[in-house]
Design a protein around this motif. Structure first.
Motif, PDB file in Angstrom:
ATOM      1  N   ALA A   1       0.850  -1.186   0.000  1.00 14.14           N
ATOM      2  CA  ALA A   1       0.000   0.000   0.000  1.00 14.14           C
ATOM      3  C   ALA A   1       0.889   1.239   0.000  1.00 14.14           C
ATOM      4  CB  ALA A   1      -0.913  -0.003   1.224  1.00 14.14           C
ATOM      5  N   MET A   2       0.682   2.098  -0.999  1.00  9.27           N
ATOM      6  CA  MET A   2       1.539   3.270  -1.185  1.00  9.27           C
ATOM      7  C   MET A   2       0.712   4.546  -1.281  1.00  9.27           C
ATOM      8  SD  MET A   2       4.682   2.147  -1.310  1.00  9.27           S
ATOM      9  CE  MET A   2       5.567   3.497  -2.099  1.00  9.27           C
ATOM     10  N   GLU A   3       1.283   5.632  -0.820  1.00  9.08           N
ATOM     11  CA  GLU A   3       0.622   6.937  -0.913  1.00  9.08           C
ATOM     12  C   GLU A   3       0.442   7.341  -2.369  1.00  9.08           C
ATOM     13  OE1 GLU A   3       2.582   8.928   3.098  1.00  9.08           O
ATOM     14  OE2 GLU A   3       3.733   8.842   1.243  1.00  9.08           O
ATOM     15  N   ASP A   4      -0.675   7.997  -2.647  1.00  8.47           N
ATOM     16  CA  ASP A   4      -0.964   8.451  -4.006  1.00  8.47           C
ATOM     17  C   ASP A   4      -1.565   9.857  -3.961  1.00  8.47           C
ATOM     18  OD1 ASP A   4      -1.315   8.451  -6.747  1.00  8.47           O
ATOM     19  OD2 ASP A   4      -3.239   7.416  -6.661  1.00  8.47           O
ATOM     20  N   PRO A   5      -0.818  10.874  -4.458  1.00  4.53           N
ATOM     21  CA  PRO A   5       0.519  10.790  -5.040  1.00  4.53           C
ATOM     22  C   PRO A   5       1.565  10.477  -3.978  1.00  4.53           C
ATOM     23  CG  PRO A   5      -0.125  13.085  -4.813  1.00  4.53           C
ATOM     24  CD  PRO A   5      -1.334  12.270  -4.460  1.00  4.53           C
ATOM     25  N   GLY A   6       2.672   9.889  -4.435  1.00  3.49           N
ATOM     26  CA  GLY A   6       3.721   9.491  -3.512  1.00  3.49           C
ATOM     27  C   GLY A   6       5.099   9.757  -4.077  1.00  3.49           C
ATOM     28  N   TYR A   7       6.101   9.451  -3.273  1.00  4.65           N
ATOM     29  CA  TYR A   7       7.491   9.720  -3.640  1.00  4.65           C
ATOM     30  C   TYR A   7       7.891   8.841  -4.821  1.00  4.65           C
ATOM     31  CZ  TYR A   7      12.532  10.406  -2.918  1.00  4.65           C
ATOM     32  OH  TYR A   7      13.866  10.718  -3.079  1.00  4.65           O
ATOM     33  N   HIS A   8       8.276   9.453  -5.913  1.00  2.00           N
ATOM     34  CA  HIS A   8       8.490   8.714  -7.158  1.00  2.00           C
ATOM     35  C   HIS A   8       9.622   7.707  -7.066  1.00  2.00           C
ATOM     36  CE1 HIS A   8      11.986  11.251  -8.505  1.00  2.00           C
ATOM     37  NE2 HIS A   8      11.396  12.122  -7.713  1.00  2.00           N
ATOM     38  N   HIS A   9      10.667   7.991  -6.290  1.00  2.00           N
ATOM     39  CA  HIS A   9      11.755   7.027  -6.174  1.00  2.00           C
ATOM     40  C   HIS A   9      11.294   5.765  -5.446  1.00  2.00           C
ATOM     41  CE1 HIS A   9      14.796   9.387  -8.057  1.00  2.00           C
ATOM     42  NE2 HIS A   9      14.774  10.339  -7.161  1.00  2.00           N
ATOM     43  N   LEU A  10      10.407   5.911  -4.487  1.00  2.00           N
ATOM     44  CA  LEU A  10       9.855   4.735  -3.818  1.00  2.00           C
ATOM     45  C   LEU A  10       8.986   3.925  -4.770  1.00  2.00           C
ATOM     46  CD1 LEU A  10       8.887   5.896  -0.215  1.00  2.00           C
ATOM     47  CD2 LEU A  10      10.398   4.012  -0.821  1.00  2.00           C
ATOM     48  N   LEU A  11       8.172   4.619  -5.561  1.00  2.00           N
ATOM     49  CA  LEU A  11       7.327   3.918  -6.530  1.00  2.00           C
ATOM     50  C   LEU A  11       8.186   3.160  -7.544  1.00  2.00           C
ATOM     51  CD1 LEU A  11       4.633   6.684  -7.180  1.00  2.00           C
ATOM     52  CD2 LEU A  11       4.451   4.702  -5.672  1.00  2.00           C
ATOM     53  N   ASP A  12       9.257   3.798  -8.007  1.00  5.77           N
ATOM     54  CA  ASP A  12      10.168   3.133  -8.947  1.00  5.77           C
ATOM     55  C   ASP A  12      10.858   1.936  -8.289  1.00  5.77           C
ATOM     56  OD1 ASP A  12       9.498   5.053 -10.787  1.00  5.77           O
ATOM     57  OD2 ASP A  12      11.340   6.214 -10.556  1.00  5.77           O
ATOM     58  N   LEU A  13      11.222   2.097  -7.018  1.00  5.91           N
ATOM     59  CA  LEU A  13      11.900   1.026  -6.305  1.00  5.91           C
ATOM     60  C   LEU A  13      11.022  -0.218  -6.212  1.00  5.91           C
ATOM     61  CD1 LEU A  13      14.169  -0.101  -4.469  1.00  5.91           C
ATOM     62  CD2 LEU A  13      13.010   1.018  -2.550  1.00  5.91           C
ATOM     63  N   LEU A  14       9.765  -0.042  -5.848  1.00  7.14           N
ATOM     64  CA  LEU A  14       8.868  -1.185  -5.731  1.00  7.14           C
ATOM     65  C   LEU A  14       8.692  -1.887  -7.068  1.00  7.14           C
ATOM     66  CD1 LEU A  14       8.302  -0.023  -2.912  1.00  7.14           C
ATOM     67  CD2 LEU A  14       5.907  -0.601  -3.256  1.00  7.14           C
ATOM     68  N   GLN A  15       8.591  -1.095  -8.115  1.00  8.75           N
ATOM     69  CA  GLN A  15       8.456  -1.680  -9.449  1.00  8.75           C
ATOM     70  C   GLN A  15       9.678  -2.493  -9.799  1.00  8.75           C
ATOM     71  OE1 GLN A  15       6.732   0.626 -12.921  1.00  8.75           O
ATOM     72  NE2 GLN A  15       8.861   0.550 -13.532  1.00  8.75           N
ATOM     73  N   ALA A  16      10.863  -1.967  -9.499  1.00  9.08           N
ATOM     74  CA  ALA A  16      12.102  -2.678  -9.803  1.00  9.08           C
ATOM     75  C   ALA A  16      12.228  -3.957  -8.989  1.00  9.08           C
ATOM     76  CB  ALA A  16      13.303  -1.773  -9.538  1.00  9.08           C
ATOM     77  N   MET A  17      11.623  -3.993  -7.805  1.00  6.90           N
ATOM     78  CA  MET A  17      11.666  -5.173  -6.950  1.00  6.90           C
ATOM     79  C   MET A  17      10.601  -6.198  -7.337  1.00  6.90           C
ATOM     80  SD  MET A  17      12.298  -3.370  -3.223  1.00  6.90           S
ATOM     81  CE  MET A  17      12.364  -4.949  -2.330  1.00  6.90           C
ATOM     82  N   GLY A  18       9.784  -5.859  -8.334  1.00  8.27           N
ATOM     83  CA  GLY A  18       8.738  -6.780  -8.756  1.00  8.27           C
ATOM     84  C   GLY A  18       7.535  -6.790  -7.834  1.00  8.27           C
TER      85      GLY A  18
END
Length: 447
Positions: free
Chosen positions: A181-198
């Protein structure tokens, strides 16, 4: 060769391979080399299978592997496209064009960063950093730091910055495909990190008081196994937990005791708002992460975390197997600045000044009938109807701001403006330019 058109830009690329790993490697090379860019579409599974004379299952497996490693994302009927921040690319933020004022980077005002202390020579003689990974004096100082704000400090640890800490916490807890569960809008580096982690992101809308309890409950009911949130200085929206919102969120979270809750208190000393932390709310699994880069020095890649004992053991076990410890020289520099009265006075001035600058800009926008959000921190979020029109319009007037697209999951459009360096005397001009750009946007694009 394949030609696909996305956002009215033609992209040419080739894919090769006869196995799932070979096909995935071919796509990954194209992304790393720049032949495929963020948003570029991959061929439909069956079409690529026909062209390569392989089974559709082979292509589907290749695409699944690419998704799990954060190289591509699937958008339902929109097909499979290269991720906005693919994990294999050395993508960096675009350089600020010459002559523009940078209000997009989220950086503090350098005038309020203390001078870094001279490096302390390491002690002589053999020693084991792995057996004593934390400097005792800094660890003692960190316990007091968390205690001051009511965060349980019985178990603390260090990491190489907030993102490093969050990544390790999630990696020891979750597996590819799990939801967060992530904040929306949220910190873009965190969003990218989760995506990279699958990992999958489940959007939780925020307002001026942070995450909304009803939406958090829905996210947890849908299967989210972790929550990442900001108790204050939420980036990019600026929200901060009120006592009432904190209590409401804690009530929801106590119904899901197996969920790991990570608070990212990244701007603790300059947030301009008191801390109402979830960590004292009877949660079973939790961590609060703090760093100092926004107010002691942007190159001080150090973070501290207070957490429950299980979370501590898992984090430190993974740290021990990788980097082992955080540099003692770095720890010594942080400790010196934390104990330096002049540095701490500068930090206090920064918090006060950022609050004044944030309030001045929001007030000037209001004079033009423009609503904005910035209850704490260094950023102001301004809802708009056409992000590109506003960003490009402000660029023509000398301002470089961040489009909201990279921060949003399902939230409405907006732009983020970092006001840490915007003096109140400049706020009127910036707000006037913003209003002018909005007027031009409405005339050109219909709002």
């Amino acid at each position: 060769m394949y030609w696909y058109r996305l956002n009215y830009v033609a992209t040419q690329y080739s894919i090769a391979g006869t196995t799932a790993k070979g096909i995935a490697a071919s796509v990954e090379r194209a992304v790393a080399d720049g032949g495929l860019g963020p948003g570029d579409a991959l061929p439909p599974v069956r079409r690529l299978a026909d062209e390569l004379a392989v089974s559709p299952g082979t292509v589907a497996t290749a695409y699944k592997e690419l998704r799990q490693r954060g190289v591509v994302v699937t958008r339902g009927r929109g097909g499979t496209v290269v991720a906005a921040a693919p994990a294999v690319a050395s993508r960096r933020p675009p350089k600020v064009p010459a002559g523009l004022r940078d209000l997009a980077g989220g950086h503090p005002d350098a005038a309020f960063l203390p001078d870094l202390p001279a490096l302390v020579a390491p002690s002589t003689g053999p020693r084991s950093h792995r057996s004593t990974p934390r400097l005792p004096l800094l660890e003692e100082r960190v316990h007091a730091w968390f205690d001051r704000d009511g965060v349980p400090s019985g178990h603390v640890t260090f990491a190489h910055g907030a993102l490093d800490c969050v990544a390790r916490l999630l990696a020891t807890e979750l597996r590819p495909g799990d939801a967060v569960a992530m904040e929306d809008p949220g910190y873009h580096h965190l969003l990218d990190l989760l995506q990279a982690m699958g990992l999958r992101t489940v959007a939780v809308a925020v307002d001026d008081e942070g995450m909304r309890p009803s939406e958090l409950k829905e996210a947890l009911r849908s299967g989210a196994r972790a929550v990442v949130c900001s108790p204050r200085a939420q980036n990019p929206y600026g929200g901060c937990f009120s006592a009432g919102r904190r209590d409401a969120l804690a009530e929801v979270l106590r119904q899901f005791p197996e969920v790991l809750v990570i608070e990212n208190d990244h701007a603790a000393e300059i947030a301009g708002a008191e801390l109402n932390s979830l960590t004292g709310g009877g949660l079973a699994r939790w961590a609060q992460v703090r760093t100092v880069t926004k107010y002691l020095g942007t190159d001080l890649r150090w973070a501290a975390a207070a957490c429950d004992p299980v979370t501590l053991a898992r984090h430190d076990g993974r740290l021990l197997l990788t980097s082992g410890w955080v540099s003692h020289l770095l720890q010594a520099a942080v400790l010196t600045l934390m104990n330096d009265p002049s540095a701490q006075l500068l930090v206090a001035r920064a918090e006060e000044t950022y609050g004044e600058r944030r309030a001045a800009f929001v007030k000037e926008l209001a004079r033009h009938g423009i609503s904005a959000h910035g209850a704490s921190g260094m950023n102001v979020w301004v809802p708009v109807r056409d992000e590109s029109a506003v960003v490009n319009g402000l660029r023509t007037r000398g301002w470089w701001v961040a489009a909201g697209a990279r921060f949003r999951l399902a939230a409405d459009p907006g732009v983020r403006i970092t006001v840490a360096g915007v003096d109140p005397s400049e706020a009127a001009r910036l707000a006037s330019d913003f209003a002018g750009v909005l007027g031009e946007s409405e005339a050109t694009y219909g709002g």
